[in-house]
Design an enzyme around this catalytic site. Structure first.
Site, mmCIF file in Angstrom:
data_model
loop_
_atom_site.group_PDB
_atom_site.id
_atom_site.type_symbol
_atom_site.label_atom_id
_atom_site.label_comp_id
_atom_site.label_asym_id
_atom_site.label_seq_id
_atom_site.Cartn_x
_atom_site.Cartn_y
_atom_site.Cartn_z
ATOM 1 N N ASP A 217 -2.493 10.597 -2.521
ATOM 2 C CA ASP A 217 -3.722 9.708 -2.734
ATOM 3 C C ASP A 217 -4.813 9.681 -3.497
ATOM 4 O O ASP A 217 -4.512 11.571 -4.173
ATOM 5 C CB ASP A 217 -4.175 10.001 -1.326
ATOM 6 C CG ASP A 217 -4.185 8.906 -0.150
ATOM 7 O OD1 ASP A 217 -3.026 7.717 -0.995
ATOM 8 O OD2 ASP A 217 -3.329 9.423 0.732
ATOM 9 N N GLU B 253 -3.158 13.209 9.754
ATOM 10 C CA GLU B 253 -4.167 12.859 8.225
ATOM 11 C C GLU B 253 -5.128 12.207 8.737
ATOM 12 O O GLU B 253 -5.785 11.102 8.715
ATOM 13 C CB GLU B 253 -3.066 12.005 7.825
ATOM 14 C CG GLU B 253 -3.796 11.532 5.853
ATOM 15 C CD GLU B 253 -4.760 10.254 6.160
ATOM 16 O OE1 GLU B 253 -4.842 10.325 4.595
ATOM 17 O OE2 GLU B 253 -4.540 9.524 6.358
ATOM 18 N N ASP C 111 -1.065 8.386 10.479
ATOM 19 C CA ASP C 111 -1.702 8.742 9.330
ATOM 20 C C ASP C 111 -3.201 8.129 9.883
ATOM 21 O O ASP C 111 -3.173 7.196 10.971
ATOM 22 C CB ASP C 111 -1.059 7.028 8.775
ATOM 23 C CG ASP C 111 -1.634 6.598 7.419
ATOM 24 O OD1 ASP C 111 -1.860 7.218 5.872
ATOM 25 O OD2 ASP C 111 -2.177 5.121 7.229
ATOM 26 N N ARG D 183 3.946 12.302 10.651
ATOM 27 C CA ARG D 183 2.568 12.315 10.593
ATOM 28 C C ARG D 183 1.612 11.121 10.576
ATOM 29 O O ARG D 183 2.047 9.866 10.447
ATOM 30 C CB ARG D 183 2.722 12.064 8.965
ATOM 31 C CG ARG D 183 1.462 11.921 8.110
ATOM 32 C CD ARG D 183 1.669 12.125 6.692
ATOM 33 N NE ARG D 183 0.689 11.753 5.512
ATOM 34 C CZ ARG D 183 -0.024 10.520 5.183
ATOM 35 N NH1 ARG D 183 -0.376 9.426 6.269
ATOM 36 N NH2 ARG D 183 -0.738 10.086 4.611
ATOM 37 N N HIS E 151 -3.093 0.387 11.731
ATOM 38 C CA HIS E 151 -2.604 -0.639 11.726
ATOM 39 C C HIS E 151 -1.850 -1.172 10.909
ATOM 40 O O HIS E 151 -0.330 -0.289 10.573
ATOM 41 C CB HIS E 151 -3.901 -1.441 9.855
ATOM 42 C CG HIS E 151 -3.525 -0.104 9.181
ATOM 43 N ND1 HIS E 151 -4.243 1.362 8.799
ATOM 44 C CD2 HIS E 151 -2.526 -0.150 7.978
ATOM 45 C CE1 HIS E 151 -4.284 1.592 8.123
ATOM 46 N NE2 HIS E 151 -3.027 1.499 7.570
ATOM 47 N N ASP F 230 1.225 -1.645 -0.044
ATOM 48 C CA ASP F 230 -0.329 -0.271 0.104
ATOM 49 C C ASP F 230 0.652 1.247 0.327
ATOM 50 O O ASP F 230 0.812 2.221 0.747
ATOM 51 C CB ASP F 230 -0.910 0.189 1.523
ATOM 52 C CG ASP F 230 -2.592 1.090 0.837
ATOM 53 O OD1 ASP F 230 -2.263 1.965 0.082
ATOM 54 O OD2 ASP F 230 -2.675 1.555 1.884
HETATM 55 C C1 GLC Z 1 -3.931 6.709 4.302
HETATM 56 C C2 GLC Z 1 -2.985 6.939 3.571
HETATM 57 C C3 GLC Z 1 -3.150 6.012 1.885
HETATM 58 C C4 GLC Z 1 -3.447 4.565 2.983
HETATM 59 C C5 GLC Z 1 -4.354 4.284 3.955
HETATM 60 C C6 GLC Z 1 -4.161 3.512 4.969
HETATM 61 O O1 GLC Z 1 -5.318 7.552 3.981
HETATM 62 O O2 GLC Z 1 -2.362 8.421 3.147
HETATM 63 O O3 GLC Z 1 -2.622 5.650 0.885
HETATM 64 O O4 GLC Z 1 -3.696 4.046 1.765
HETATM 65 O O5 GLC Z 1 -4.090 5.575 4.775
HETATM 66 O O6 GLC Z 1 -2.874 3.469 5.604
HETATM 67 C C1 GLC Z 2 -8.288 7.884 4.049
HETATM 68 C C2 GLC Z 2 -9.259 7.926 3.815
HETATM 69 C C3 GLC Z 2 -9.360 8.367 2.286
HETATM 70 C C4 GLC Z 2 -8.443 8.337 1.576
HETATM 71 C C5 GLC Z 2 -8.098 6.685 1.475
HETATM 72 C C6 GLC Z 2 -6.603 6.268 0.788
HETATM 73 O O1 GLC Z 2 -7.416 7.250 5.057
HETATM 74 O O2 GLC Z 2 -10.248 8.083 4.192
HETATM 75 O O3 GLC Z 2 -10.706 9.314 1.671
HETATM 76 O O4 GLC Z 2 -8.483 8.377 -0.154
HETATM 77 O O5 GLC Z 2 -7.424 6.717 3.343
HETATM 78 O O6 GLC Z 2 -6.482 6.154 -0.244
#
Ligand code: GLC
Ligand code: GLC
Length: 648
Positions: free
Chosen positions: A396, A326, A284, A282, A184, A141
């Site tokens: 993203d 985030e 996440d 940051r 996670h 990911d």
């Molecule tokens: C955040 C990240 C995204 C990732 C998700 C799960 O939204 O920016 O790239 O897929 O978290 O970790």
């Molecule tokens: C993020 C958001 C979603 C974002 C995704 C990553 O935490 O909830 O809007 O685009 O995970 O793609």
């Protein structure tokens, strides 16, 4: 009473610390622990007070804080002290950030270090390196499925190299942002592996269920994050013979923060990276930290309590380190990640301004600032010591997460309007110049998001293909306009690594089966250094974008009115094509930011300006071009897609 009880508890806990900690003279540590203990203890008690092992867990938490404090280098401790004094340092206009992938930008950490001059040439002094931790290569990911939180993927380098990079940056007056994936782990993480093998201790780190009964109840109210590629929120693990909660991809197991051991592990990880020299972390996907049956499992109160705890703990061990939230959530929820009913941030000092980002994309598609203006008007107030991370694009997808009411107030039907935006950006709308793809389309709800690079979404790709000079010009102007807003809005602007040279969508990801299904990779291309070289060739697309951004960045840094001290005023206009706001510094020097999102010239009348206290005789000076913007018939004339930073 309670305070007294918590004090005697502090003493009891200190008495139980391992002798190698207890025996040390940790002056600042004990002062800070004393100052934060009441908060830490009461939050920890709120979350875990019912447990029989509550006190043991508290001891373990304090031991973690102390151990990481002992490790903190003298240089970092010194920086902590300096930042405790200059505690608003990050609100200054001097910071300009960029998010980049270490490998895609510069191969590895050595390469990144060697290419710092490129960042400095542009004026970047805050570097967010996307996650570099060890992940299974086929299920990464993009770095957010972590297998080992303490180990840099050897392809990037070593932890020592991160530390060295942080030190180099500090010498250059630059700062480092690193990710901590708090929600996670990868299913290949040791905790998940041991859970799989049946160890109860580690099954308790996750949400693990024997049958579908509980998962089905959760599913009734939980939305899907990746409906197209990872539908549902639970995955069957054959080896374990159980269901496990996986909100994101099926290989990303959600951590269970009802277990204090998980929180303590994560605080240790946070402090570990703080100790490698990160200035900002940051965090996440913070909206997802607490799961509650019968809810959407986002933005829960306990998620906020956890973040407060993480912050208070960081205050004790590494007080100079800031957090970025985030949380890509509804406008009304975002500002809560600073902390509610406070003056200073008590959770994260910085939050992604996803609302502004989405609103900017609305303005580009509609060629109007109507929804943008409404949305900015209803942007929640941030706290005094807190700031936004303003961005146009990131790694993203773009979610159209602004408020339906703001769409209505601008005169559109929300459902139709959102459909238009998706159609526009995916090129389905007749006449659209955008080259994006739908992401996370959900046939059940009709929702969709958008993938694509900035340049391709604003029409540069299609314009270059048709060699349409006017369209190329419009795309470049749009890129500059969008950046002019994030650079002046108030908050830290965060550029995305390919955008300053007009990087188009990359389709390389399609050849990699591990990535092909996730079109967010379109906007995660390998940085093309040959293309970047063209920034020095007059007249190239790269040079036109790069030099304009470079100029604005330099100006931002010297314009005090752009520091973030609640000094922005949105000025109401009857011309919906325009965005107009003023910024003022403490000496009342004002800068008027004007953006014309329309593809036609617009005027801004003297009267409209007068209503806002601007009395003009012979136009205004644009800081970006250094020229005076003249008046025609008592109005400033604003060419299509233009942006100005005007001084009295
Ligand atoms: C955040 C990240 C995204 C990732 C998700 C799960 O939204 O920016 O790239 O897929 O978290 O970790
Ligand atoms: C993020 C958001 C979603 C974002 C995704 C990553 O935490 O909830 O809007 O685009 O995970 O793609």
């Amino acid at each position: 009473m309670y305070e007294q009880a918590s004090h005697s508890l502090l003493n009891e806990i200190l008495a139980e610390l391992k002798p190698e900690i207890g025996n040390q003279r940790l002056r600042h540590f004990y002062t800070r622990l004393g100052a934060n203990f009441y908060a830490i203890h009461s939050l920890f008690h709120l979350l875990y007070g019912e447990r029989a092992d509550f006190k043991e867990q508290m001891v373990s938490l304090v031991e973690t804080l102390a151990t990481r404090y002992i490790e903190r280098t003298p240089a970092l401790r010194k920086s902590d002290l300096a930042r405790e004094k200059d505690y608003n340092w990050f609100l200054s206009q001097k910071w300009v950030g960029m998010a980049l992938y270490c490998d895609r930008f510069a191969d590895d950490l050595k390469g990144l270090r060697a290419n710092l001059p490129y960042l400095q040439e542009l004026g970047i002094n805050m570097v967010h390196i996307m996650p570099m931790l060890d992940c299974p290569p086929d299920h990464s990911d993009g770095g957010y499925a972590v297998r080992d939180f303490y180990r840099i993927d050897p392809r990037f380098g070593t932890t020592a190299e991160v530390e060295a990079l942080a030190a180099t940056l500090r010498k250059r007056d630059m700062i480092l942002v690193l990710d901590v994936v708090v929600n996670h782990t990868s299913d290949a993480h040791e905790w998940a592996q041991r859970a799989r093998r049946g160890e109860q201790k580690y099954q308790d780190y996750y949400f693990v269920f024997d049958d579908r009964e509980t998962p089905d109840i959760y599913e009734e109210t939980m939305p899907e994050i990746f409906p197209a590629t990872a539908p549902g929120n639970f995955t069957w693990d054959a080896e374990m013979g159980k269901w496990v909660m996986t909100v994101f991809n099926n290989y990303q197991w959600d951590l269970n923060y009802r277990n204090p051991a998980v929180l303590i592990e994560m605080i240790d990880i946070i402090l570990f990276w703080a100790n490698q020299g990160a200035d900002i972390l940051r965090l996440d996907a913070v909206a997802f930290l607490w799961k509650k049956m019968g809810s959407v499992c986002q933005n829960e109160r306990e998620a906020h309590l956890l973040l407060q705890l993480m912050k208070d703990c960081c205050q004790v061990t590494a007080p100079g380190v800031l957090f970025i939230a985030e949380a890509i959530v509804a406008p009304g929820e975002i500002s809560k990640y600073f902390g509610e009913d406070a003056i200073n941030a008590k959770e994260c000092e910085i939050a992604y301004n996803a609302t502004l980002m989405a609103l900017l994309w609305d303005a580009v598609a509609t060629k109007s600032a109507a929804v943008l203006n409404q949305g900015i008007k209803s942007l929640p107030n941030k706290l005094e010591r807190a700031t936004w991370l303003n961005y146009v694009r990131c790694h993203d997808d773009i979610g159209l997460g602004f408020d339906d009411n703001d769409i209505r107030r601008a005169g559109f039907d929300p459902a139709q309007h959102r459909r238009f935006l998706i159609d526009y950006y995916t090129g389905r709308f007749p006449g659209s110049v955008a080259r994006g793809l739908p992401f996370g389309e959900n046939p059940k709800t009709g929702d969709a998001r958008i993938s694509g690079s900035l340049a391709s979404l604003v029409g540069l790709e299609s314009a270059l293909e048709s060699q349409d000079e006017a369209a190329i010009d419009a795309a470049i102007k749009t890129i500059v306009l969008l950046h002019s807003v994030i650079l002046s809005f108030g908050g830290i602007p965060l550029l995305y690594y390919g955008d300053a040279v007009g990087t188009l969508n990359s389709l390389e990801y399609l050849a990699d089966p591990a990535k092909a299904a996730d079109n967010r990779w379109m906007n995660r291309s390998n940085f093309n250094w040959n293309k970047a070289e063209k920034r020095h060739q007059t007249g190239t697309v790269e040079q036109r974008i790069f030099s304009a951004l470079k100029k604005m960045i330099a100006l931002r840094k010297e314009t005090q009115a752009f520091a973030d001290f609640d000094n922005r005023q949105l000025l109401a206009l009857d011309n919906p094509s325009l965005l107009l706001f003023s910024r003022a510094d403490t000496h009342r020097n004002r800068v008027l930011v004007v953006g014309n999102f329309s593809d036609a010239a617009q005027t801004l009348s003297i009267e409209a300006l007068r209503a806002h206290g601007y009395f003009l005789q012979d136009g205004m000076k644009d800081l970006c071009s250094g020229t005076r913007i003249g008046m025609v018939d008592d109005a400033l004339v604003l060419p299509p897609l233009s942006c100005y930073w005007l001084a009295d």
